[in-house]
Design a protein around this motif. Structure first.
Motif, PDB file in Angstrom:
ATOM      1  N   ILE A  58       0.592  -0.924  -0.203  1.00  0.00           N
ATOM      2  CA  ILE A  58       0.256  -0.195   0.179  1.00  0.00           C
ATOM      3  C   ILE A  58       0.715   1.073   0.088  1.00  0.00           C
ATOM      4  O   ILE A  58       0.548   1.765  -0.962  1.00  0.00           O
ATOM      5  CB  ILE A  58      -0.499  -0.181   1.230  1.00  0.00           C
ATOM      6  CG1 ILE A  58      -2.224  -1.464   0.994  1.00  0.00           C
ATOM      7  CG2 ILE A  58      -1.964   1.243   1.297  1.00  0.00           C
ATOM      8  CD1 ILE A  58      -2.803  -1.388   2.358  1.00  0.00           C
ATOM      9  N   THR A  59       1.816   0.898   0.902  1.00  0.00           N
ATOM     10  CA  THR A  59       2.825   2.369   0.659  1.00  0.00           C
ATOM     11  C   THR A  59       3.229   2.513  -0.370  1.00  0.00           C
ATOM     12  O   THR A  59       3.613   3.440  -0.658  1.00  0.00           O
ATOM     13  CB  THR A  59       4.171   2.152   1.754  1.00  0.00           C
ATOM     14  OG1 THR A  59       3.260   1.857   3.252  1.00  0.00           O
ATOM     15  CG2 THR A  59       5.077   3.206   2.026  1.00  0.00           C
ATOM     16  N   VAL A  60       4.127   1.687  -1.035  1.00  0.00           N
ATOM     17  CA  VAL A  60       4.642   1.674  -2.013  1.00  0.00           C
ATOM     18  C   VAL A  60       3.448   2.339  -3.694  1.00  0.00           C
ATOM     19  O   VAL A  60       3.846   3.755  -4.106  1.00  0.00           O
ATOM     20  CB  VAL A  60       5.705   0.133  -3.128  1.00  0.00           C
ATOM     21  CG1 VAL A  60       5.578   0.254  -4.795  1.00  0.00           C
ATOM     22  CG2 VAL A  60       6.361   0.402  -2.357  1.00  0.00           C
ATOM     23  N   LYS A  61       2.998   1.363  -2.988  1.00  0.00           N
ATOM     24  CA  LYS A  61       1.189   1.679  -4.281  1.00  0.00           C
ATOM     25  C   LYS A  61       0.638   4.226  -4.233  1.00  0.00           C
ATOM     26  O   LYS A  61       0.793   4.587  -5.347  1.00  0.00           O
ATOM     27  CB  LYS A  61      -0.244   1.638  -4.253  1.00  0.00           C
ATOM     28  CG  LYS A  61      -0.082   0.014  -5.112  1.00  0.00           C
ATOM     29  CD  LYS A  61      -1.479  -0.410  -5.231  1.00  0.00           C
ATOM     30  CE  LYS A  61      -1.466  -1.816  -6.070  1.00  0.00           C
ATOM     31  NZ  LYS A  61      -1.009  -2.107  -6.919  1.00  0.00           N
ATOM     32  N   GLN A  62       0.709   3.656  -2.712  1.00  0.00           N
ATOM     33  CA  GLN A  62       1.112   5.635  -2.288  1.00  0.00           C
ATOM     34  C   GLN A  62       1.561   6.685  -3.442  1.00  0.00           C
ATOM     35  O   GLN A  62       1.801   7.353  -3.898  1.00  0.00           O
ATOM     36  CB  GLN A  62       0.344   5.068  -1.369  1.00  0.00           C
ATOM     37  CG  GLN A  62      -0.841   5.238  -0.411  1.00  0.00           C
ATOM     38  CD  GLN A  62      -0.847   5.596   0.857  1.00  0.00           C
ATOM     39  OE1 GLN A  62       0.233   5.484   1.741  1.00  0.00           O
ATOM     40  NE2 GLN A  62      -1.269   6.747   1.131  1.00  0.00           N
ATOM     41  N   ALA A  63       2.817   5.749  -2.869  1.00  0.00           N
ATOM     42  CA  ALA A  63       4.486   6.408  -3.288  1.00  0.00           C
ATOM     43  C   ALA A  63       4.039   7.065  -5.373  1.00  0.00           C
ATOM     44  O   ALA A  63       3.877   7.371  -5.984  1.00  0.00           O
ATOM     45  CB  ALA A  63       5.602   5.743  -2.995  1.00  0.00           C
ATOM     46  N   ILE A  64       3.916   5.805  -5.748  1.00  0.00           N
ATOM     47  CA  ILE A  64       3.505   5.073  -7.229  1.00  0.00           C
ATOM     48  C   ILE A  64       2.742   6.137  -7.577  1.00  0.00           C
ATOM     49  O   ILE A  64       2.677   7.340  -8.680  1.00  0.00           O
ATOM     50  CB  ILE A  64       3.926   4.032  -8.099  1.00  0.00           C
ATOM     51  CG1 ILE A  64       4.803   3.257  -7.206  1.00  0.00           C
ATOM     52  CG2 ILE A  64       3.143   4.174  -9.273  1.00  0.00           C
ATOM     53  CD1 ILE A  64       6.262   3.838  -8.054  1.00  0.00           C
ATOM     54  N   ASN A  65       1.520   6.747  -7.634  1.00  0.00           N
ATOM     55  CA  ASN A  65       0.097   6.885  -7.394  1.00  0.00           C
ATOM     56  C   ASN A  65       0.886   8.895  -7.264  1.00  0.00           C
ATOM     57  O   ASN A  65       0.310   9.354  -8.505  1.00  0.00           O
ATOM     58  CB  ASN A  65      -1.086   6.322  -5.768  1.00  0.00           C
ATOM     59  CG  ASN A  65      -1.260   5.396  -7.101  1.00  0.00           C
ATOM     60  OD1 ASN A  65      -1.518   4.462  -8.188  1.00  0.00           O
ATOM     61  ND2 ASN A  65      -2.168   4.868  -6.708  1.00  0.00           N
ATOM     62  N   ALA A  66       1.285   8.821  -6.435  1.00  0.00           N
ATOM     63  CA  ALA A  66       1.615  10.234  -6.360  1.00  0.00           C
ATOM     64  C   ALA A  66       2.266  10.173  -7.296  1.00  0.00           C
ATOM     65  O   ALA A  66       2.600  12.138  -7.935  1.00  0.00           O
ATOM     66  CB  ALA A  66       2.582  10.883  -4.611  1.00  0.00           C
ATOM     67  N   LEU A  67       3.333   9.888  -7.817  1.00  0.00           N
ATOM     68  CA  LEU A  67       4.246  10.653  -8.861  1.00  0.00           C
ATOM     69  C   LEU A  67       2.637  10.055 -10.192  1.00  0.00           C
ATOM     70  O   LEU A  67       3.556  11.220 -11.105  1.00  0.00           O
ATOM     71  CB  LEU A  67       4.820   9.575  -9.522  1.00  0.00           C
ATOM     72  CG  LEU A  67       6.184   9.409  -8.004  1.00  0.00           C
ATOM     73  CD1 LEU A  67       7.116   7.832  -7.797  1.00  0.00           C
ATOM     74  CD2 LEU A  67       7.135  10.426  -8.035  1.00  0.00           C
ATOM     75  N   VAL A  68       2.013   9.064 -10.434  1.00  0.00           N
ATOM     76  CA  VAL A  68       1.532   8.996 -11.565  1.00  0.00           C
ATOM     77  C   VAL A  68       0.488  10.533 -11.694  1.00  0.00           C
ATOM     78  O   VAL A  68       0.431  11.435 -12.336  1.00  0.00           O
ATOM     79  CB  VAL A  68       0.714   8.246 -11.414  1.00  0.00           C
ATOM     80  CG1 VAL A  68      -0.391   8.175 -12.236  1.00  0.00           C
ATOM     81  CG2 VAL A  68       1.611   7.089 -11.821  1.00  0.00           C
ATOM     82  N   ASN A  69       0.279  11.027 -10.343  1.00  0.00           N
ATOM     83  CA  ASN A  69      -0.693  12.246 -10.340  1.00  0.00           C
ATOM     84  C   ASN A  69      -0.010  13.700 -10.759  1.00  0.00           C
ATOM     85  O   ASN A  69      -0.823  14.698 -11.495  1.00  0.00           O
ATOM     86  CB  ASN A  69      -1.602  12.571  -9.230  1.00  0.00           C
ATOM     87  CG  ASN A  69      -2.376  11.237  -8.470  1.00  0.00           C
ATOM     88  OD1 ASN A  69      -3.199  10.980 -10.094  1.00  0.00           O
ATOM     89  ND2 ASN A  69      -2.685  10.948  -7.331  1.00  0.00           N
ATOM     90  N   GLU A  70       0.943  13.760 -10.539  1.00  0.00           N
ATOM     91  CA  GLU A  70       2.031  14.626 -10.617  1.00  0.00           C
ATOM     92  C   GLU A  70       2.814  14.433 -12.299  1.00  0.00           C
ATOM     93  O   GLU A  70       3.400  15.462 -12.828  1.00  0.00           O
ATOM     94  CB  GLU A  70       3.432  14.398 -10.174  1.00  0.00           C
ATOM     95  CG  GLU A  70       2.949  14.991  -8.075  1.00  0.00           C
ATOM     96  CD  GLU A  70       3.860  16.028  -7.628  1.00  0.00           C
ATOM     97  OE1 GLU A  70       4.966  15.913  -8.090  1.00  0.00           O
ATOM     98  OE2 GLU A  70       3.563  15.858  -6.421  1.00  0.00           O
ATOM     99  N   GLY A  71       2.354  13.700 -12.961  1.00  0.00           N
ATOM    100  CA  GLY A  71       2.721  13.596 -13.880  1.00  0.00           C
ATOM    101  C   GLY A  71       3.892  12.597 -14.459  1.00  0.00           C
ATOM    102  O   GLY A  71       4.386  13.058 -16.012  1.00  0.00           O
ATOM    103  N   LEU A  72       4.513  12.565 -13.245  1.00  0.00           N
ATOM    104  CA  LEU A  72       6.323  11.557 -13.468  1.00  0.00           C
ATOM    105  C   LEU A  72       6.682  10.775 -14.546  1.00  0.00           C
ATOM    106  O   LEU A  72       7.391  10.084 -14.878  1.00  0.00           O
ATOM    107  CB  LEU A  72       7.125  12.588 -12.247  1.00  0.00           C
ATOM    108  CG  LEU A  72       7.383  13.709 -11.715  1.00  0.00           C
ATOM    109  CD1 LEU A  72       7.361  13.879 -10.484  1.00  0.00           C
ATOM    110  CD2 LEU A  72       7.794  14.691 -12.460  1.00  0.00           C
ATOM    111  N   VAL A  73       5.560   9.687 -14.013  1.00  0.00           N
ATOM    112  CA  VAL A  73       5.654   8.138 -14.037  1.00  0.00           C
ATOM    113  C   VAL A  73       3.995   8.025 -15.300  1.00  0.00           C
ATOM    114  O   VAL A  73       3.439   8.780 -14.641  1.00  0.00           O
ATOM    115  CB  VAL A  73       6.387   7.193 -12.935  1.00  0.00           C
ATOM    116  CG1 VAL A  73       7.454   7.733 -12.697  1.00  0.00           C
ATOM    117  CG2 VAL A  73       4.858   7.713 -12.193  1.00  0.00           C
ATOM    118  N   ILE A  74       4.035   7.461 -15.740  1.00  0.00           N
ATOM    119  CA  ILE A  74       3.184   6.486 -16.091  1.00  0.00           C
ATOM    120  C   ILE A  74       3.219   4.288 -16.123  1.00  0.00           C
ATOM    121  O   ILE A  74       4.788   4.102 -15.545  1.00  0.00           O
ATOM    122  CB  ILE A  74       2.988   6.662 -17.325  1.00  0.00           C
ATOM    123  CG1 ILE A  74       4.237   6.085 -18.668  1.00  0.00           C
ATOM    124  CG2 ILE A  74       2.780   8.078 -18.085  1.00  0.00           C
ATOM    125  CD1 ILE A  74       3.600   6.073 -19.949  1.00  0.00           C
TER     126      ILE A  74
END
Ligand code: 16G
Length: 253
Positions: A58-74
């Motif tokens: 869940i922690t990793v998913k939150q981190a990645i989702n935050a990066l996705v929301n900022e448009g930094l990763v897909i």
């Protein structure tokens, strides 16, 4: 990648009051913005990140989702997480066309015509274009492309009386501003533009190849000629993950 991962281990601390997911997210953000990771580079899988930092999925998913929301990763289904291409930036200083904006960034601009028709101006549009309600406007809908990728859905309303010839023009492959200035000798002067966040409708999502209700940037622009006559009311819906606007503000202009 290996050295980046080692630094990540050092950068995540349970003694730090900042939540773990934010520490992880911030580390990767710095790697991407600092250029250590390039567009297209893959970042470790969720599973790998869980194991390396001994944190929950869940922690990793939150981190990645935050990066996705900022448009930094897909995230690519079944393939992993990759560094995204930086968002295209439009500087809000000069009145430029989509075509000019794209060439300036080294991208090939494109347009595919969705519809073109002569209609009586709806009341809001009539007001913006200083027309009487019901006066004729040419409505043009286009999908705008950058390097063949859909970037925006654009709807233009142009007073028929200002440029009646437009109805016969093919606006699929041509710049609207280019036509106005070079073919019809109309001189653009200034535009007033509004920006707001919005959610993609089903139709926009389909055209822009995103999901319904994904974040989009909605702009409205009223452009006028040197003689003061409004020449377009343009409503554009940009992909929120691909586009940003940039304004410089002066305290003492
Ligand atoms: C941009 C303008 C739009 C204009 C178009 C002309 C924004 C938000 N909108 O998309 O108002 O009609 O450029 O582009 O920037 P073109 O000359 O390439 O057809």
């Amino acid at each position: 990648m290996e050295s980046a991962s080692r630094a990540l281990v050092e950068s995540v601390s349970r003694d730090n009051p900042i939540p773990l997911y934010l520490q992880i997210k911030e580390f990767w953000r710095k790697q991407i913005e600092g250029g250590a990771l390039q567009p297209g580079d893959q970042i470790p899988t969720d599973q790998e990140l869980c194991e390396r930092y001994d944190v929950s999925r869940i922690t990793v998913k939150q981190a990645i989702n935050a990066l996705v929301n900022e448009g930094l990763v897909i995230r690519r289904q079944g393939k992993g997480t990759f560094v995204a291409k930086p968002k295209l930036q439009q500087d809000l200083l000069k009145l430029t066309s989509f075509t000019e904006d794209m060439w300036q960034r080294g991208l090939v601009p494109g347009a595919s015509l969705l519809s073109k028709e002569l209609i009586p101006a709806p009341s809001e549009i009539a007001k913006s274009l200083q027309l009487k309600e019901g006066e004729k406007v040419v409505r043009i809908q286009r999908l705008r492309l950058a390097d063949n990728e859909p970037l925006a859905v654009e709807t233009l309303y142009v007073p028929y009386a200002v440029c009646p010839e437009l109805l016969g023009d093919d606006l699929g492959g041509q710049s609207f501003y280019g036509l106005l200035e070079n073919r019809y000798g109309l001189r653009l002067n200034k535009a007033e533009q509004f920006l707001e966040g919005s959610l993609a409708t089903k139709k926009e999502a389909h055209l822009l190849r995103i999901r319904e209700k994904d974040a989009v940037l909605l702009t409205e622009r009223i452009t006028s000629l040197e003689d003061g006559r409004p020449v377009e009311f343009a409503k554009s819906v940009y992909r929120g993950d691909k586009y940003k606007f940039h304004v410089v503000l002066h305290r003492h202009p």
